[in-house]
Scaffold this motif. Structure first.
Motif, short mmCIF file in Angstrom:
data_model
loop_
_atom_site.label_atom_id
_atom_site.label_comp_id
_atom_site.label_asym_id
_atom_site.label_seq_id
_atom_site.Cartn_x
_atom_site.Cartn_y
_atom_site.Cartn_z
N ARG A 31 0.84 -1.19 0.00
CA ARG A 31 0.00 0.00 0.00
C ARG A 31 0.88 1.24 0.00
N ARG A 32 0.68 2.08 -1.01
CA ARG A 32 1.48 3.30 -1.11
C ARG A 32 0.93 4.36 -0.16
N HIS A 33 1.85 5.11 0.38
CA HIS A 33 1.43 6.19 1.29
C HIS A 33 0.73 7.29 0.51
N THR A 34 -0.30 7.87 1.11
CA THR A 34 -0.99 8.99 0.48
C THR A 34 -0.14 10.25 0.58
N LEU A 35 -0.53 11.26 -0.19
CA LEU A 35 0.19 12.52 -0.14
C LEU A 35 0.11 13.13 1.25
N ALA A 36 -1.08 13.06 1.86
CA ALA A 36 -1.21 13.61 3.22
C ALA A 36 -0.31 12.86 4.19
N GLY A 37 -0.25 11.52 4.04
CA GLY A 37 0.62 10.75 4.92
C GLY A 37 2.08 11.08 4.73
N GLN A 38 2.49 11.22 3.48
CA GLN A 38 3.87 11.57 3.20
C GLN A 38 4.22 12.95 3.77
N MET A 39 3.30 13.91 3.60
CA MET A 39 3.55 15.24 4.14
C MET A 39 3.63 15.19 5.67
N LEU A 40 2.76 14.38 6.29
CA LEU A 40 2.77 14.30 7.75
C LEU A 40 4.08 13.70 8.25
N VAL A 41 4.54 12.62 7.59
CA VAL A 41 5.81 12.01 7.99
C VAL A 41 6.96 12.98 7.80
N LEU A 42 6.93 13.70 6.68
CA LEU A 42 8.00 14.67 6.41
C LEU A 42 8.02 15.77 7.46
N GLN A 43 6.86 16.29 7.80
CA GLN A 43 6.80 17.35 8.80
C GLN A 43 7.22 16.85 10.18
N LEU A 44 6.82 15.61 10.49
CA LEU A 44 7.25 15.05 11.77
C LEU A 44 8.76 14.89 11.82
N ALA A 45 9.34 14.47 10.69
CA ALA A 45 10.80 14.35 10.64
C ALA A 45 11.45 15.72 10.84
N ILE A 46 10.84 16.75 10.25
CA ILE A 46 11.38 18.10 10.43
C ILE A 46 11.28 18.52 11.89
N VAL A 47 10.14 18.21 12.53
CA VAL A 47 9.97 18.56 13.94
C VAL A 47 11.02 17.86 14.79
N GLY B 188 -7.39 16.35 -4.18
CA GLY B 188 -7.46 14.98 -3.73
C GLY B 188 -6.59 14.02 -4.51
N LEU B 189 -5.74 14.52 -5.41
CA LEU B 189 -4.89 13.65 -6.22
C LEU B 189 -3.63 13.26 -5.46
N GLU B 190 -3.21 12.03 -5.69
CA GLU B 190 -1.98 11.55 -5.09
C GLU B 190 -0.80 11.87 -6.01
N PRO B 191 0.43 11.82 -5.49
CA PRO B 191 1.60 12.18 -6.32
C PRO B 191 1.69 11.40 -7.61
N ARG B 192 1.42 10.09 -7.58
CA ARG B 192 1.50 9.30 -8.82
C ARG B 192 0.44 9.74 -9.82
N GLU B 193 -0.74 10.15 -9.31
CA GLU B 193 -1.79 10.63 -10.20
C GLU B 193 -1.42 11.99 -10.81
N ILE B 194 -0.81 12.86 -9.99
CA ILE B 194 -0.36 14.16 -10.50
C ILE B 194 0.72 13.97 -11.55
N ALA B 195 1.65 13.04 -11.30
CA ALA B 195 2.70 12.77 -12.28
C ALA B 195 2.11 12.23 -13.57
N GLY B 196 1.10 11.36 -13.46
CA GLY B 196 0.44 10.84 -14.67
C GLY B 196 -0.25 11.93 -15.46
N LEU B 197 -0.92 12.84 -14.75
CA LEU B 197 -1.58 13.96 -15.43
C LEU B 197 -0.56 14.85 -16.13
N ALA B 198 0.56 15.10 -15.47
CA ALA B 198 1.60 15.93 -16.09
C ALA B 198 2.14 15.27 -17.36
N GLU B 199 2.35 13.95 -17.29
CA GLU B 199 2.84 13.25 -18.48
C GLU B 199 1.82 13.30 -19.61
N HIS B 200 0.55 13.09 -19.28
CA HIS B 200 -0.49 13.14 -20.31
C HIS B 200 -0.60 14.54 -20.89
#
Length: 548
Positions: free
Chosen positions: A6-22, A206-218
């Motif tokens: 299961r891939r992490h959602t964008l919100a989850g990735q941002m939360l982990v990143l911010q926690l790491a910064i904290v 509500g788009l995830e990073p992989r979906e945003i990357a797919g849209l950019a490629e398209h």
């Protein structure tokens, strides 16, 4: 068995990143606190042990006992009382050979004292030493003789030590509320991280990073794979996107993205089409714009999201080559229209003759045929004498029949004089004359209620150019349309009814290609179009009265 991750959602990735910064910030704060506590300990306790060592080294009892044998018994009470009164960790006294003679730690008596630099030569020293497995901040001061005979001679060394606090002691001593501050900071950091993750989630719809990357490629594949130009503007009229075709059609620099359309030099009709609905206009399709020798058809669409204006997207098509084909097809169309109009005219004339014969008016038939012949010969002679180029003469003949069918009289001005032209120049001139006459006939026919509608054509030629003047009895052009009719690419009919057309745009394009110009003005009778077109090839035969 297939295992899925299961891939992490964008919100989850941002939360982990911010926690790491904290966490990193908290570690940095803790490190800063430790460094600050260490510096404070070195400064404050360093002065304390220095002062105590100086005081003990100057004590007369210490001086007197160091010159006597077995000084340990006499110095022990002084050493322990100093320890008790000052609260330091250790007090040590050594003789001139560096052997410890008295210490608060009895196990080290008799051992050699690790002297600092310069202490053996009568200098004081302070620094960190490891004593009995623990690290201490110590000050070593030489004991000097005060007797007159041995004044200044070193009798031994006094050392005062203060144990360095552990990391935990420093953190707890830095502030009694440090842990509370760290806890509050952690809570705020977690809350801020969660809110930031939610905000980013909303902004990405509500788009995830992989979906945003797919849209950019398209998007890249779509924008750079189509044959049309695409230009996107934000609400501040800044260029946010343009593909290679759009950059080529509009002659834009490589770094155009991010610049406003005013900085890029967009003006006139091109700017009006691009900004469109910003000035209260509805989005319109297939708008004709001339841009640096190109005939562009533009379609603009406003982009809205949840009632919020995001900007606009305009597509561009280059119709220059298509317009050239339309011009060539137009010559064939004119021929067919001429044949159709003449057939219709001949059919009417035959019906008239047939009717006269049926009612027995043979003399009237003769007069009618003679009148038709004279009118035809008059037009043929006029065109043959004033217009020597057969292609242009045939075009005017065709336009005359078509105008007559719409009850408009096409007149050739008495000042007309045109010689034979090179085929390339004749084709371009036919485009100019045909479009101007068609627009004039439309305008004259639409405004006529009396049957007196007319269009007059005047052709003037000199050694290097041809001037075409077309007048009509129509209503003329509104001042705002007259100023911009060529830039907007309207025909006369389109200018009145709001329809699109490329007749005048094509006419302007042909004139500019020959380094010429075209203009329009209102007269007392209607509108007058004047086109000046330099010739690219020498004429074969000059008209009468005009230099060859």
């Amino acid at each position: 068995m297939v295992t899925t991750f299961r891939r992490h959602t964008l919100a989850g990735q941002m939360l982990v990143l911010q926690l790491a910064i904290v966490v990193v910030v908290l570690l940095a704060v803790a490190g800063f606190s430790l460094a600050q506590s260490e510096a404070t300990f070195q400064r404050v306790e360093g002065r304390k042990v220095d002062a105590l060592a100086e005081q003990l080294g100057a004590n007369p009892l210490v001086r007197s006992q160091l010159v006597r044998p077995a000084p340990e018994e006499a110095l022990a009470p002084l050493v322990h009382s100093t320890l008790a009164q000052s609260g330091v960790t250790s007090v040590t006294v050594a003789d001139t050979q560096g052997r410890i003679v008295s210490s608060t730690n009895p196990t080290v008596v008799g051992e050699r004292l690790n002297l600092g630099a310069g202490v053996a030569r009568g200098r004081s020293w302070s620094g960190d030493l490891t004593l009995d497995g623990s690290r201490e901040l110590v000050a070593q001061v030489p004991v000097l003789s005060a007797a007159r005979q041995t004044l200044g001679r070193q009798l031994g060394t006094v050392m005062i030590g203060e144990a360095s606090p552990t990391v935990w002691q420093r953190l707890s001593g830095a502030s009694s509320y440090l842990l509370a501050y760290l806890g509050i900071a952690s809570g705020l950091g977690v809350m801020g991280s969660w809110l930031l993750a939610r905000r980013v989630k909303r902004q990405t719809y509500g788009l995830e990073p992989r979906e945003i990357a797919g849209l950019a490629e398209h998007r890249e594949a779509m924008l750079y794979g189509i044959a049309e130009g695409v230009v996107a503007l934000d609400p501040q009229l800044r260029l946010t996107l343009v593909n290679d075709v759009g950059r080529r059609l509009l002659d834009l620099p490589e770094d155009c993205v991010g610049q406003s359309i005013d900085d890029l030099g967009f003006e006139g009709r091109l700017r009006d089409v691009l900004v469109g609905a910003r000035h209260g206009e509805a989005d319109r399709h297939d708008q004709v714009v001339i841009r640096r020798g190109r005939l562009l058809v533009m379609n603009r669409m406003t982009v809205m999201k949840d009632g919020r204006l995001l900007g606009s997207v305009t597509t561009l098509r280059d119709r220059t080559e298509l317009a050239e084909l339309e011009r060539e097809i137009g010559s064939f169309r004119s021929s067919s229209e001429l044949l159709r109009a003449q057939a219709h005219e001949f059919a009417n004339q035959l019906h008239t003759i047939s009717g006269l014969i049926q009612i027995g008016e043979q003399d009237e038939v003769v007069r009618y045929i003679r009148a038709l012949n004279q009118r035809r010969q008059s037009l043929d002679v006029t065109l043959a004498r004033r217009v020597r180029d057969t292609a242009i003469a045939a075009l005017l003949m065709a336009k005359s029949s078509l105008a007559a069918e719409r009850k408009v009289s096409l007149r050739i001005s008495a000042g007309t004089a045109l010689g034979r032209l090179a085929p390339e120049d004749a084709a371009d001139l036919a485009t100019v004359i045909g479009n101007l006459v068609d627009n004039a006939v439309d305008a004259a026919a639409s405004d006529d209620d009396t049957g007196d509608a007319w269009v007059e054509v005047e052709l003037r030629q000199d050694a290097s150019s041809v001037e075409v003047v077309v007048r009509d009895s129509g209503p003329g052009l509104p001042p705002e349309v007259a100023r911009e009719v060529f830039a907007h690419g309207f025909t006369t009919k389109a200018a009145q009814e709001g329809e699109r057309g490329i007749g005048l745009a094509l006419t302007k394009l042909v004139c500019e290609r020959h380094s010429g110009e075209i203009s329009v003005a209102n007269t007392a009778d209607g509108a007058m179009f004047t086109a000046h077109m330099p010739l690219g090839h020498p004429a074969d035969v000059a008209p009468e009265g005009v230099p060859g």
